[in-house]
Design an enzyme around this catalytic site. Sequence first.
Site, mmCIF file in Angstrom:
data_model
loop_
_atom_site.group_PDB
_atom_site.id
_atom_site.type_symbol
_atom_site.label_atom_id
_atom_site.label_comp_id
_atom_site.label_asym_id
_atom_site.label_seq_id
_atom_site.Cartn_x
_atom_site.Cartn_y
_atom_site.Cartn_z
ATOM 1 N N ASP A 46 75.711 46.087 45.756
ATOM 2 C CA ASP A 46 77.155 46.264 45.976
ATOM 3 C C ASP A 46 77.458 47.727 46.305
ATOM 4 O OD1 ASP A 46 76.837 47.335 43.450
ATOM 5 O OD2 ASP A 46 78.514 46.257 42.533
ATOM 6 N N SER A 47 76.420 48.582 46.300
ATOM 7 C CA SER A 47 76.558 49.945 46.814
ATOM 8 C C SER A 47 76.979 49.919 48.278
ATOM 9 C CB SER A 47 75.241 50.722 46.648
ATOM 10 O OG SER A 47 74.159 49.963 47.144
ATOM 11 N N ASP A 85 73.232 41.372 44.779
ATOM 12 C CA ASP A 85 74.020 41.986 43.719
ATOM 13 C C ASP A 85 75.318 41.195 43.538
ATOM 14 O OD1 ASP A 85 74.070 43.952 41.834
ATOM 15 O OD2 ASP A 85 74.473 45.596 43.239
ATOM 16 N N LYS A 115 71.570 39.913 40.817
ATOM 17 C CA LYS A 115 71.575 41.010 39.836
ATOM 18 C C LYS A 115 72.965 41.120 39.229
ATOM 19 C CE LYS A 115 71.502 45.569 40.968
ATOM 20 N NZ LYS A 115 72.782 46.033 40.348
ATOM 21 N N GLU A 117 75.274 43.452 36.267
ATOM 22 C CA GLU A 117 75.330 44.651 35.423
ATOM 23 C C GLU A 117 75.773 44.260 34.012
ATOM 24 O OE1 GLU A 117 77.651 47.805 37.153
ATOM 25 O OE2 GLU A 117 76.606 47.676 39.074
ATOM 26 N N GLU A 183 69.239 52.377 34.970
ATOM 27 C CA GLU A 183 69.844 53.425 35.810
ATOM 28 C C GLU A 183 70.384 54.559 34.944
ATOM 29 O OE1 GLU A 183 72.562 52.194 38.891
ATOM 30 O OE2 GLU A 183 73.158 54.266 39.315
HETATM 31 O O1 KIV Z 1 74.209 48.457 44.226
HETATM 32 C C1 KIV Z 1 73.098 49.015 44.211
HETATM 33 O O2 KIV Z 1 72.607 49.501 45.224
HETATM 34 C C2 KIV Z 1 72.381 49.064 42.938
HETATM 35 C C3 KIV Z 1 71.079 49.786 42.870
HETATM 36 C C4 KIV Z 1 71.120 51.167 43.293
HETATM 37 C C5 KIV Z 1 70.364 49.589 41.601
HETATM 38 O O3 KIV Z 1 72.842 48.502 42.001
#
Ligand code: KIV
Length: 266
Positions: A46-47, A85, A115, A117, A183
Amino acid sequence: MKKKMTIPDILKMKQNGQRITALTAYDFPFARLVDDGGVDVILVGDSVGVVVAGHATTLPVTMDEMLYHVRAVIRADPKALVVADMPFMSYHTGIEEACRNCGRMIKEGGAEAVKVEGGSNMAHVIRAVSSIDIPVMAHIGLTPQSVHRMGGYKVQGRSDQAERIMDDAFAVQHAGAFAVVLEGIPAALAAEITAELTIPTIGIGAGSSCDGQILVIHDILGLCEKYSPKFVKRYADLSPLISAAVTQYVAEVRNGEFPTEEHSFS
Ligand code: KIV
């Protein structure tokens, strides 16, 4: 030809002491390049909201946006394991909604794992999603979706918080996560967690003892000048190259150097 990476392969890598390599990708060309580079895991992070869409945080990213990017990555047919994510508020309001949204990433997006969090607070979600055979990668420590609670992107797990992070690590493993991203935590704490857990740890700003490492592709290529955290190593500086190419194109169109006969049809 490289074999397709699976969850059992990733688990075996920890058992065999082989380091796991992971990078983010958000679209078809980068997925191809990252996969050709040989990574074991591609995270459609989600980055994307920060490095591609230009938001200040990952919080505005939606399910539909993530699905769009996951599908683009999957079209590159990567050999790497593709992890999607889960965006903020897609898994927070209840188990049913979490399972449905995680399921969409697999069924509609084509991802092979998701993924989420959170540690102990998200164990119920990880348990429910894993129990319907959707592999879950957990993410603890500095969790960017918790930016407001943390008061910024600050290292977590120093001094009295270390025990909480260790508890989170055990909680996500116990809930069924197949791997966990660590992280922004002290290297010594990450080493301890890595030694204690049976599932692989993937570090980002968590030192060298993790079972694997992950970074954001735009950061390692010098494509995101907004910020550069201490844990990023820049392996290429592409921004000036791209700027120079664009400047030259603009100049050549203006002065008539482009297009030539070579680029024209008779
Ligand atoms: O969103 C992302 O890119 C991440 C990673 C950097 C672990 O969660």
